[in-house]
Design an enzyme around this catalytic site. Structure first.
Site, mmCIF file in Angstrom:
data_model
loop_
_atom_site.group_PDB
_atom_site.id
_atom_site.type_symbol
_atom_site.label_atom_id
_atom_site.label_comp_id
_atom_site.label_asym_id
_atom_site.label_seq_id
_atom_site.Cartn_x
_atom_site.Cartn_y
_atom_site.Cartn_z
ATOM 1 N N ASP A 195 1.586 -1.168 -0.221
ATOM 2 C CA ASP A 195 -0.022 0.304 -0.396
ATOM 3 C C ASP A 195 1.118 1.714 -0.177
ATOM 4 O O ASP A 195 1.716 1.403 0.699
ATOM 5 C CB ASP A 195 -1.266 -0.525 0.964
ATOM 6 C CG ASP A 195 0.125 -0.452 2.471
ATOM 7 O OD1 ASP A 195 0.820 -1.210 2.429
ATOM 8 O OD2 ASP A 195 -0.978 -0.219 3.774
ATOM 9 N N GLU A 248 12.428 0.540 7.588
ATOM 10 C CA GLU A 248 11.374 0.100 6.544
ATOM 11 C C GLU A 248 12.294 -0.330 5.520
ATOM 12 O O GLU A 248 11.889 -1.027 4.566
ATOM 13 C CB GLU A 248 10.194 0.584 7.333
ATOM 14 C CG GLU A 248 9.878 1.612 6.017
ATOM 15 C CD GLU A 248 8.159 2.322 6.588
ATOM 16 O OE1 GLU A 248 7.390 1.514 6.491
ATOM 17 O OE2 GLU A 248 8.145 3.456 6.091
#
Length: 570
Positions: A332, A530
């Site tokens: 996403d 991340e």
């Protein structure tokens, strides 16, 4: 031959009905057409005017901030106070009114408390096996991060669960980091791989028990351990978590006591996420991402309102569902889910239609999981259930070859349900069948050779910061120029497992590049991120709907996996 293949695939469809008998799905039922399906029943965190008014006021930069707050009072008092504010302002509260209401009724309480795993060991054996001093020091630093990511549910959540959006789990756990302060499903797989290399077996067992607890309570493993995630899942990697745990512990007694949660999880996907797909006259049962819920994501409420604003009320529901589908995929957001008028990706996130894509990686993951459950039943000499799941895996394996593999490109490609054709775009997910070994293993050298050529033809060998998520500069975080840790593993392990000489060489190069880039980034920032920049080694990634997050659980896990593969003397 074609008639036989049709029979094989239809047999797989019929077998699914037999599997579903063991599953109970108490909170997840298919909606009627045009029905509004909220994210969860909570009138504070998932639906209703309170959520709408607060999130539209945009009193926080990140919509997740509000839905992660705890209520000061019981839910009925919170709602009464909200309606008092609405009545006092004639239903038109100012931003200041909303801020005052939130300040009086919600707190940023730590729903979780810091937790240092009892089995944390700052000097596990893997460090002694690394001869490169700089890599060894980096690995030691990675291992030292785990306690800072350890969390446990606070007593107040157990005592007043309705006043929190977080879901109760019995054991401590390792979070991804940053804004992600709860359990996340597919993140946990790579976190666990790192923990196992760090000899933290008790922590991993506790995290597995947390996931099984949620599956038994809900009927599937949500995207994360929040009420507003009860409408969607994540890539179904539980079986692989257990396989990794068993590899280190041989704890078959734990498996015996928990194998039902694996079947409940997989049956959820078979019941709620599969479609019959036709290609070249053959019908296949395959999976895609399509949550039933068709309202804005509570944790990204204002973003979703903005994204879907161009549509009428009916089309908005399709748009919201598509956004939740992308969130369920873990990607996403990405051009991978975009559709322009010709079926291509030359558009933006407003034209996301995740449910239209049959994804390569999801189906490879499920196929590998079916085989994994069959192996579990083999351990317990349950030949009936072993054969049932293996037949399912075999049928899926054939379908993956027939639907996704493009012999011209030499790789597997996502499938467009509407146009009934493959989508010819570069994504590391195209390598998921190599990673999962969901192909004819007699042809692994051929597949390795072709996959290597595919990487070269797309110029992927030129990126030193990591394998890019796509070659599309959409501005979304699951596109160019970001490189994500799990996707590095899809490609690197996939190439290595083929045994092809060129594929192994390229896999090693990518693996070394990734560790080197991670080390550069860590040395410059003293934290792990991340995602990273494929063009600029060590630079953190960007784009998307929130700032890049530090921590970071799965980054640490993949880095340790590659260090174990390429830098240890084993």
């Amino acid at each position: 031959m074609q008639r036989e293949l049709v029979i094989v695939v239809l047999l797989g469809v019929l077998l699914a009905a037999r599997f579903l008998e063991v599953s109970t799905l108490p909170l997840y039922e298919a909606p009627e057409e045009d029905e509004t399906i909220d994210s969860c029943p909570s009138p504070v965190y998932c639906k209703g005017e309170l959520l709408d008014v607060v999130q539209r006021a945009m009193i926080f930069n990140d919509s997740k901030t509000f839905v992660d707050m705890s209520q000061v009072n019981p839910v009925n008092v919170t709602l009464d106070n909200f309606w008092q504010m609405m009545n006092a302002t004639n239903g038109k509260p100012t931003k200041a009114d909303v801020e005052n209401f939130v300040k009086s009724n919600f707190i940023r309480e730590n729903e979780t408390i810091s937790w240092t795993p009892t089995d944390f060991n700052p000097s596990p054996a893997i460090l002694e096996q690394i001869s490169d001093e700089k890599v060894r020091e980096f690995a030691k630093n990675l291992i030292g991060i785990w306690p800072s990511l350890g969390r446990k549910i606070s007593h107040n959540v157990y005592e007043n669960p309705e006043q929190h959006s977080i879901l109760e789990v019995p054991n401590g756990f390792i979070v991804p980091g940053g804004r992600f302060k709860e359990v996340y499903y597919w993140d946990s797989y790579w976190i666990m791989k790192g923990l196992l290399l760090s000899e933290m077996y008790d922590t991993v067992r506790g995290m597995l028990e947390n996931i099984c607890h949620l599956i038994k309570e809900i009927g599937f493993m949500p995207n994360g351990s929040r009420k507003y995630y009860l409408n969607r899942s994540h890539p179904p990697v539980l079986t692989f978590m257990i396989q990794e745990y068993l590899k280190y512990t041989q704890d078959t007694e734990w498996l015996k006591n928990n194998i039902q949660c694996v079947e409940i999880e997989l049956n959820f996907w078979l019941k709620n996420r599969t479609k019959l797909v036709e290609k070249n006259g053959v019908i296949h049962e395959l999976a895609h991402y399509e949550p039933f819920s068709n309202t804005p994501r509570p944790e990204s409420y204002s973003k979703d309102l903005e994204t879907c604003n161009i549509y009428n009320e009916t089309a908005k529901k399709t748009c919201y569902k598509a956004l939740k589908g992308a969130a369920e995929s873990g990607w996403d957001f990405s051009s991978r889910w975009f559709f322009d008028n010709s079926g291509g990706t030359e558009t933006n996130v407003t034209h996301t239609l995740t449910q239209r894509v049959v994804p390569v990686d999801l189906n490879a993951i499920l196929c590998k999981a079916f085989s994994g459950v069959a192996e579990f039943y083999h351990i317990f000499n349950d030949s009936d259930r072993r054969d049932m799941w293996q037949e399912k895996a075999d049928a899926w394996n054939k379908s993956i070859e027939m639907v996704f593999y493009d012999d011209n490109e030499g790789i597997w490609l996502d499938y467009d349900i509407v146009l009934q054709r493959n989508r010819n775009n570069f994504y590391p997910s195209n390598f998921a069948p190599l990673w999962a070994k969901t192909y004819d293993l007699n042809k692994k050298d051929y597949y390795g050779k072709r996959a290597t050529e595919y990487l070269l033809n797309n110029g992927i060998d030129m990126y030193r910061g990591g394998i890019p998520t796509s070659l599309d500069q959409s501005g979304e975080q699951w596109d160019f120029r970001n490189a994500w840790p799990p996707l590095q593993e899809f490609v690197v392990l996939g190439l290595l497992q083929t045994g092809n000489v060129d594929a192994i060489d390229m896999g090693k190069t990518f693996g070394h590049n990734w560790v080197a880039a991670n080390m550069i980034g860590y040395n410059e920032n003293k934290i792990m991120f991340e995602k990273y920049d494929a063009l600029d080694p060590g630079k953190f990634g960007g784009g998307g709907e929130y700032e890049v997050q530090p921590g970071f659980g799965w980054t640490n896990g993949v880095a340790l996996t590659f260090i174990d593969l390429f830098y240890t003397n084993k």
